[in-house]
Design an enzyme around this catalytic site. Structure first.
Site, PDB file in Angstrom:
ATOM      1  N   HIS A  54      12.814  -2.923   2.081  1.00 50.48           N
ATOM      2  CA  HIS A  54      12.265  -1.635   2.507  1.00 50.48           C
ATOM      3  C   HIS A  54      13.153  -0.509   1.996  1.00 50.48           C
ATOM      4  CE1 HIS A  54       9.337  -3.534   5.005  1.00 50.48           C
ATOM      5  NE2 HIS A  54      10.286  -4.337   5.451  1.00 50.48           N
ATOM      6  N   ALA A  70       3.134  -0.855   4.875  1.00 51.34           N
ATOM      7  CA  ALA A  70       2.730  -0.905   6.286  1.00 51.34           C
ATOM      8  C   ALA A  70       2.218  -2.284   6.702  1.00 51.34           C
ATOM      9  CB  ALA A  70       1.667   0.154   6.551  1.00 51.34           C
ATOM     10  N   TYR A  76      11.485   8.607   0.850  1.00 48.17           N
ATOM     11  CA  TYR A  76      11.416   7.508  -0.108  1.00 48.17           C
ATOM     12  C   TYR A  76      12.117   7.787  -1.441  1.00 48.17           C
ATOM     13  CZ  TYR A  76       8.002   5.814   3.254  1.00 48.17           C
ATOM     14  OH  TYR A  76       7.399   5.385   4.402  1.00 48.17           O
ATOM     15  N   ARG A 130       5.377  11.978  -3.383  1.00 52.81           N
ATOM     16  CA  ARG A 130       5.254  12.557  -2.045  1.00 52.81           C
ATOM     17  C   ARG A 130       6.451  12.093  -1.219  1.00 52.81           C
ATOM     18  NH1 ARG A 130       0.415  13.486   0.485  1.00 52.81           N
ATOM     19  NH2 ARG A 130       1.859  14.442   1.947  1.00 52.81           N
ATOM     20  N   ASN A 178       8.047  -5.719  -0.835  1.00 54.64           N
ATOM     21  CA  ASN A 178       7.963  -4.584   0.072  1.00 54.64           C
ATOM     22  C   ASN A 178       6.491  -4.479   0.460  1.00 54.64           C
ATOM     23  OD1 ASN A 178       7.806  -2.229   1.469  1.00 54.64           O
ATOM     24  ND2 ASN A 178       8.990  -1.010   0.002  1.00 54.64           N
ATOM     25  N   GLU A 197      12.709  -9.605   1.667  1.00 54.14           N
ATOM     26  CA  GLU A 197      11.907  -8.459   2.119  1.00 54.14           C
ATOM     27  C   GLU A 197      12.734  -7.200   1.871  1.00 54.14           C
ATOM     28  OE1 GLU A 197      10.983  -8.919   6.247  1.00 54.14           O
ATOM     29  OE2 GLU A 197      10.310  -6.840   6.469  1.00 54.14           O
ATOM     30  N   PRO A 251       0.785  -1.223   0.000  1.00 54.89           N
ATOM     31  CA  PRO A 251       0.000   0.000   0.000  1.00 54.89           C
ATOM     32  C   PRO A 251       0.825   1.285   0.000  1.00 54.89           C
ATOM     33  CG  PRO A 251      -0.251  -1.201   2.075  1.00 54.89           C
ATOM     34  CD  PRO A 251       0.459  -2.107   1.123  1.00 54.89           C
ATOM     35  N   ASN A 252       0.347   2.220  -0.786  1.00 61.37           N
ATOM     36  CA  ASN A 252       0.883   3.591  -0.900  1.00 61.37           C
ATOM     37  C   ASN A 252       2.166   3.684  -1.708  1.00 61.37           C
ATOM     38  OD1 ASN A 252      -1.176   4.936   0.677  1.00 61.37           O
ATOM     39  ND2 ASN A 252      -0.310   3.867   2.438  1.00 61.37           N
ATOM     40  N   ARG A 304      13.331   4.510  12.432  1.00 58.52           N
ATOM     41  CA  ARG A 304      12.048   5.211  12.451  1.00 58.52           C
ATOM     42  C   ARG A 304      11.243   4.820  13.700  1.00 58.52           C
ATOM     43  NH1 ARG A 304       9.431   4.886   6.612  1.00 58.52           N
ATOM     44  NH2 ARG A 304       8.207   6.581   7.524  1.00 58.52           N
TER      45      ARG A 304
HETATM   46  O1  CA2 Z   1      10.548   1.799   3.814  1.00 58.80           O
HETATM   47  C1  CA2 Z   1       9.689   1.130   3.238  1.00 58.80           C
HETATM   48  O2  CA2 Z   1       9.845   0.668   2.108  1.00 58.80           O
HETATM   49  C2  CA2 Z   1       8.332   0.881   3.921  1.00 58.80           C
HETATM   50  O3  CA2 Z   1       7.934  -0.450   3.617  1.00 58.80           O
HETATM   51  C3  CA2 Z   1       7.372   1.880   3.327  1.00 58.80           C
HETATM   52  C4  CA2 Z   1       5.997   1.870   3.985  1.00 58.80           C
HETATM   53  C5  CA2 Z   1       6.114   1.960   5.511  1.00 58.80           C
HETATM   54  O4  CA2 Z   1       4.843   1.823   6.102  1.00 58.80           O
HETATM   55  C6  CA2 Z   1       7.051   0.894   6.053  1.00 58.80           C
HETATM   56  O5  CA2 Z   1       7.143   1.058   7.461  1.00 58.80           O
HETATM   57  C7  CA2 Z   1       8.419   1.008   5.426  1.00 58.80           C
HETATM   58  C8  CA2 Z   1       5.158   3.045   3.503  1.00 58.80           C
HETATM   59  C9  CA2 Z   1       5.048   3.165   2.026  1.00 58.80           C
HETATM   60  C10 CA2 Z   1       4.497   4.502   1.698  1.00 58.80           C
HETATM   61  O6  CA2 Z   1       5.041   4.898   0.472  1.00 58.80           O
HETATM   62  C11 CA2 Z   1       4.944   6.206   0.114  1.00 58.80           C
HETATM   63  C12 CA2 Z   1       5.763   6.616  -0.910  1.00 58.80           C
HETATM   64  C13 CA2 Z   1       5.745   7.927  -1.295  1.00 58.80           C
HETATM   65  C14 CA2 Z   1       4.874   8.819  -0.694  1.00 58.80           C
HETATM   66  C15 CA2 Z   1       4.044   8.404   0.309  1.00 58.80           C
HETATM   67  C16 CA2 Z   1       4.075   7.080   0.718  1.00 58.80           C
END
Ligand code: CA2
Length: 145
Positions: free
Chosen positions: A101, A78, A24, A19, A75, A99, A11-12, A108
């Site tokens: 990230h 969340a 990221y 963003r 990946n 896995e 997700p996301n 974090r």
């Molecule tokens: O660091 C990572 O790859 C995470 O898997 C990213 C997740 C986060 O919940 C994990 O704890 C770590 C969140 C992905 C959100 O991705 C976005 C990318 C750009 C803008 C907003 C969100």
């Protein structure tokens, strides 16, 4: 036949590059897919790329990979920190699992320090930015040779 690797993003991650670049990075998910395709060709791997904002979609993708793939790079976003269902699906997959990230989850919030998926993963990458996907593919080439 070249081993097929399924890359899964949760997700996301469709918002990558749009963003929060300070966390990221600036690359979009399409950029990541393009870079991974180029590297996979070099490494002699076949690639499938999938992103979903839905837990069930990710689980269905893992199930489908049981028949077709030697490895999964995931990946889970969340869902990493919440999903026993994704862990169960990965436990029903016989190939290799890495896995990945983008951010260093250990630097974090404490709720990001635990991963259900790590209980199944053969390796974990965190904090290498989007380059982590490429590192995961290089390792997959070794593990599935
Ligand atoms: O660091 C990572 O790859 C995470 O898997 C990213 C997740 C986060 O919940 C994990 O704890 C770590 C969140 C992905 C959100 O991705 C976005 C990318 C750009 C803008 C907003 C969100």
């Amino acid at each position: 036949m070249a081993p097929r690797i399924q890359i899964i993003n949760g997700p996301n991650l469709n918002l990558l590059g749009k963003r929060q670049p300070e966390i990221y990075g600036a690359e979009t998910l399409d950029d990541v897919a393009r870079d991974c395709e180029a590297l996979a060709a070099e490494l002699g791997l076949e690639l499938s790329f999938y992103q979903s904002n839905h837990e069930g979609g990710i689980i269905d993708c893992i199930h489908a990979a049981r028949e077709t793939c030697a490895g999964i790079v995931i990946n889970p976003g969340a869902y990493t920190h919440t999903s026993v269902a994704i862990l169960d699906a990965l436990n029903a997959f016989d190939g290799k699992v890495i896995e990945c990230h983008i951010s260093n989850v250990h630097k974090r919030e404490s709720f990001r320090h635990h991963s259900y998926v790590s209980l199944r993963a053969d390796g974990v990458i965190a904090g290498f930015g989007t380059q982590g996907y490429q590192l995961a593919l290089r390792r997959m080439a070794v593990l599935t040779a």
